[in-house]
Design an enzyme around this catalytic site. Structure first.
Site, short mmCIF file in Angstrom:
data_model
loop_
_atom_site.label_atom_id
_atom_site.label_comp_id
_atom_site.label_asym_id
_atom_site.label_seq_id
_atom_site.Cartn_x
_atom_site.Cartn_y
_atom_site.Cartn_z
N PRO A 144 0.83 -1.21 0.00
CA PRO A 144 0.00 0.00 0.00
C PRO A 144 0.86 1.26 0.00
O PRO A 144 1.96 1.26 0.54
CB PRO A 144 -0.78 -0.09 1.31
CG PRO A 144 -0.63 -1.48 1.79
CD PRO A 144 0.62 -2.02 1.21
N SER A 160 9.86 -19.12 3.04
CA SER A 160 11.14 -18.41 3.02
C SER A 160 11.76 -18.30 4.40
O SER A 160 12.90 -17.87 4.55
CB SER A 160 10.97 -17.03 2.40
OG SER A 160 10.43 -16.14 3.34
N LYS A 169 12.95 -7.14 1.48
CA LYS A 169 13.59 -7.80 2.62
C LYS A 169 14.92 -7.14 2.96
O LYS A 169 15.24 -6.90 4.12
CB LYS A 169 13.79 -9.27 2.31
CG LYS A 169 12.47 -10.05 2.33
CD LYS A 169 12.69 -11.48 1.91
CE LYS A 169 11.39 -12.27 2.02
NZ LYS A 169 11.55 -13.63 1.53
P1 ADP Z 1 -1.41 2.87 -3.55
O1 ADP Z 1 -2.48 3.01 -4.55
O2 ADP Z 1 -0.23 2.13 -4.07
O3 ADP Z 1 -1.85 2.33 -2.25
P2 ADP Z 1 -1.34 5.75 -3.62
O4 ADP Z 1 -1.29 5.93 -5.08
O5 ADP Z 1 -2.63 5.98 -2.94
O6 ADP Z 1 -0.81 4.31 -3.27
O7 ADP Z 1 -0.21 6.64 -2.98
C1 ADP Z 1 -0.30 7.24 -1.73
C2 ADP Z 1 0.26 8.64 -1.78
O8 ADP Z 1 1.65 8.61 -1.99
C3 ADP Z 1 -0.31 9.46 -2.89
O9 ADP Z 1 -0.54 10.75 -2.41
C4 ADP Z 1 0.80 9.47 -3.92
O10 ADP Z 1 0.75 10.61 -4.71
C5 ADP Z 1 2.03 9.42 -3.09
N1 ADP Z 1 3.13 8.75 -3.77
C6 ADP Z 1 3.36 7.43 -3.86
N2 ADP Z 1 4.46 7.17 -4.57
C7 ADP Z 1 4.96 8.36 -4.97
C8 ADP Z 1 6.10 8.75 -5.74
N3 ADP Z 1 6.94 7.87 -6.26
N4 ADP Z 1 6.28 10.06 -5.96
C9 ADP Z 1 5.43 10.96 -5.44
N5 ADP Z 1 4.36 10.67 -4.72
C10 ADP Z 1 4.11 9.38 -4.45
#
Ligand code: ADP
Length: 783
Positions: A362, A683, A726
């Site tokens: 997540p 693992s 990991k």
């Molecule tokens: P997921 O869908 O994988 O659970 P989200 O897309 O909801 O994650 O991301 C959570 C937050 O983190 C969002 O506000 C997203 O913009 C930010 N975020 C995640 N990865 C990056 C990244 N590589 N660069 C900038 N912001 C990111």
């Protein structure tokens, strides 16, 4: 034959130019004369032999024509009657006698006087079979003409068909049908009877064709008008009845409105009719009945779906790349894969093909990548979470017989998108459940299958909706629980999780500026120091992604806003020193490398839903009968690993001075004290075996070593997944040396350079090598 039958003679006659009128020989007709020159000509004729030459004007509009404005060929006619009309006009009745051609204009004023060559025609029936045949064809065509034009009485037809002379037949028909002036003139100019018949025949056929088309159009229009009138009439009647019954007039207006809207959405005919019937039902039911509510709800759904509405794709890879970079830090490989995917779509111009599946813990940006894809294509974006969905009806809707039924979430989301080609993110496809209420996975399969989804039918809607233009993207935390047929349709892109440095960069460049803006702050109002951010990453969150980090940043922003408002200050700086004030006491302490080498405790590396983590496995041998007791959250797979480990130990008892009968004299208690449930049970195999041997042999395990790998009965080490996660976890816990299966050596490349440099990797193929590196050499703890 003509030579014998026709003769030509000369005479001089007054001329009247006719406007839009042609006189044929044997034809009697009247016209009005008003122009002075024509009246003069008329008077001249009356004082001589009442004969006059009538010739048409080339253009009916010419008001005072000269010699060049009248046709050369006209009709020598006899004036039969004259009648003075009110004003200066005179009505004249004339009879056509014979064709004539103007040879010369003798005078133009006060009236036209011309020298004419008269063409006297024979009156005899035709004897030539070819002419006879032509006459019959002309008569047939004339009959047909009468039938379609409906303008000539049967009596006229009867009289005309009795004419046996070919030229006269042609003239009589020509005089009775409606033709354009130039056509009539052409017939008049055909001096030879056969030629005349041919010209006439051609015109007749043309006219018939035109008349038939006209007739067809007329009946069609008439039918439409009839239907509209009938419906209108019936509706008015219904309105009147409803009014009498004191029923709500609003319904009628509402129904009218629905009908109008229905026309606009242009459904295929059958569907259109089906919805029309539903709308009609509204008028038949009492306004207050419960059913009208159900119908209204239904119609409302139908009318508000984007049946044809779609956004135009913007296919520009360069721009897509810019947008992905603009929204996300790092993730180079992921971005590259997405761009490749878009490029293929662009090339093949179709949205068929595999569906993207973004897999990772997540908060790593799966949703946000989906959003960027939509933005870069100029498409709308909708998201639907599948987590815990166990009922097929959630996807496909409930039948309308259910009270309060609504469409499934696919159709609801499409309505929300407002276009039929959004980017549609199906979140947590690995969390689909399935039970007695039907299998959502198979319904989903239908949604995603390009062969089937062009007429996806929701139970509630009952009419198919085309999903083939939708671009589906799915997300999952892990692939293990995705139903196989679904997985087969997808192209998997993994997003592994971020290192501390990456998180820091994301926080500084994206999360902080975004939250500052969302909270109505200015960048100069708040600074969070790098150290504070690192502290937040390590002690206030425990995750592979940055979702909680974002939440903590939002927490800080909220508190800062309050301070700015309440205390009237302009600037706040958050440092490790005052972090507690904003976020409370730290919630997490990563399990750090142990303080000292211990017997019976080995450190494993696990891959949990929140990413990588370290787990300590503790083993305590007790007197007993060889039972294996496992506590903590362990699955069956773990038990099997433990048994495999024990089989291997039995083959190595000599090496470590272990009692050969340990497995029948001792019980082993294996415990995993903390951390989430590892997703990849096997693992932990080598870790467990190491802990057991350490416990049985009394040899301590090195405190700074962590390991991961599956073990076989004979002690071979097999590869595992989630290496990057990991290793990142090991680094966080301060581990120096990581033992990995030999087959995982290639995965190490994925790990960022700065982390790789700080860890010593040992790639092992056999348990013997594991023990060599994990156990403290030359030490045996006698207990
Ligand atoms: P997921 O869908 O994988 O659970 P989200 O897309 O909801 O994650 O991301 C959570 C937050 O983190 C969002 O506000 C997203 O913009 C930010 N975020 C995640 N990865 C990056 C990244 N590589 N660069 C900038 N912001 C990111």
């Amino acid at each position: 034959m003509t030579e014998q039958n026709e003769k030509i003679s000369q005479r001089t006659l007054p001329l009247i130019p006719l406007r839009g009128l042609t006189v044929f020989p044997y034809m009697v007709l009247h016209f009005d004369v008003g122009r002075e020159r024509s009246i003069n000509a008329l008077e001249e004729a009356m004082v001589s032999d009442q004969m006059i030459f009538l010739s048409s004007q080339k253009e009916a509009e010419t008001s005072s024509p000269g010699a060049e404005d009248v046709y050369e060929v006209g009709t020598i006619s006899r004036i039969k009657q004259m009648l003075k009309l009110p004003g200066d006009n005179i009505r004249v009745l004339v009879e056509g006698i014979s064709r004539g051609r103007v040879k010369q204009f003798v005078q133009e004023i006060p009236y036209f006087m011309v020298e004419v060559e008269e063409w006297e025609e024979s009156d005899l029936p035709s004897e030539d079979p070819e002419t006879e045949a032509l006459m019959r064809s002309v008569i047939d065509a004339f009959e047909k003409y009468i039938e379609v034009s409906n303008k000539i009485s049967p009596e006229i037809f009867m009289t005309i068909t009795e004419i046996e002379n070919p030229g006269r037949l042609a003239d009589s028909i020509a005089a009775n049908i409606i033709l354009k002036p130039h056509q009539k003139q052409e017939i008049l100019e055909a001096f030879e009877a056969v030629e005349r018949l041919e010209v006439l025949y051609r015109f007749l056929l043309e006219e018939i064709e035109i008349l038939e088309i006209e007739k067809k159009i007329n009946t069609r229009v008439k039918k439409q008008i009839n239907k509209v009138q009938k419906e209108y009439y019936l509706r008015e009647q219904m309105r009147a009845i409803q009014k009498e019954l004191g029923e709500d007039e609003g319904v009628v207006e509402e129904v009218d409105q629905y009908r109008k809207q229905l026309k606009k959405i242009k459904l295929p005919k059958e569907l259109h009719q089906k919805i029309e019937r539903e709308i009609d039902r509204l008028t038949k039911l009492p306004a207050s009945s419960a059913e009208t509510g159900v119908i209204r709800n239904y119609i409302d759904w139908v009318l508000n779906l984007p049946w044809h509405k779609e956004t135009k794709d913007r296919l520009d890879l360069k721009r897509s790349a810019e947008i992905l970079d603009e929204d996300h830090h790092g993730l180079e490989k992921v971005k590259e894969r997405i761009l490749e995917y878009l490029a293929i779509r662009q090339l093949s111009k179709s949205m068929k093909g595999p569906i993207l599946c973004l897999v990772g813990p997540p908060g790593v940006g799966k949703t946000s990548i989906g959003k960027s894809v939509a933005r870069s294509l100029d498409r709308k974006f909708v998201r639907m979470s599948l987590g815990g969905m166990r009922d097929e009806a959630e996807i496909r809707g409930h039948r309308r017989t259910y009270i309060g039924a609504i469409p499934g979430r696919i159709i609801s989301s499409i309505r929300q998108a407002g276009t039929r080609n959004p980017v549609f993110l199906l979140d947590e496809i690995d969390k689909l459940a399935n039970d007695f209420r039907g299998d959502p996975a198979s319904a989903l399969l239908e949604v995603l299958d390009p062969e089937q989804n062009n007429d996806f039918t929701d139970h509630f809607m009952e009419i198919p909706f085309n999903l083939s233009k939708v671009m589906f993207i799915t997300t999952a935390n892990s692939l293990d629980t995705i139903p196989r047929p679904l997985l087969d349709r997808m192209e998997v892109i993994r997003i592994p999780g971020y290192t501390e440095d990456e998180k820091l960069a994301i926080a500084e460049k994206y999360l902080l500026p975004k939250q500052i803006k969302d909270h109505g702050l200015q960048p100069e109002n708040l600074k969070v120091s790098e150290k504070a951010l690192r502290e937040m990453i390590n002690s206030y969150t425990r995750e592979s992604g940055v979702r909680n980090l974002e939440r903590q940043v939002a927490n800080i922003c909220r508190k800062v806003v309050r301070r700015i408002v309440e205390e009237d200050i302009k600037f706040v700086r958050v440092t490790p020193g005052n972090l507690k004030k904003y976020l409370g006491t730290p919630q997490f302490r990563y399990e750090m490398a142990a303080q000292k080498d211990e017997v019976g405790i080995a450190r494993g590396l696990a891959w949990t839903v929140v990413g990588g983590d370290t787990i300590s496995i503790e083993v305590t041998p007790m007197k007993g009968t060889g039972k294996l007791e496992l506590t903590g959250r362990l699955g069956d797979v773990m038990k099997e690993s433990a048994r495999a480990g024990i089989s291997y130990i039995r083959s190595r008892v000599d090496m470590f001075g272990i009692d050969p009968d340990f497995h029948s004299k001792q019980d082993l208690h294996i415990h995993i004290p903390e951390g989430g449930t590892p997703k990849d049970g096997p693992s932990a195999g080598i870790t467990m075996a190491t802990a057991v041997i350490s416990a049985l042999a009394g040899i301590p395990v090195r405190k700074d070593v962590a390991m991961t790998g599956e073990i076989t009965l004979r002690g071979r080490v097999l590869p595992i997944g989630g290496v990057k996660e990991k290793v990142l976890a090991a680094r966080r816990a301060g581990i120096r040396k990581v033992l990995l299966p030999k087959d995982n050596e290639k995965d190490v490349e994925e790990i960022p350079e700065n982390v790789r440099k700080k860890i010593e990797f040992v790639f092992v193929e056999h348990m013997d090598q594991v023990l060599e590196h994990a156990l403290v050499q030359g030490e045996k703890d006698d207990h």
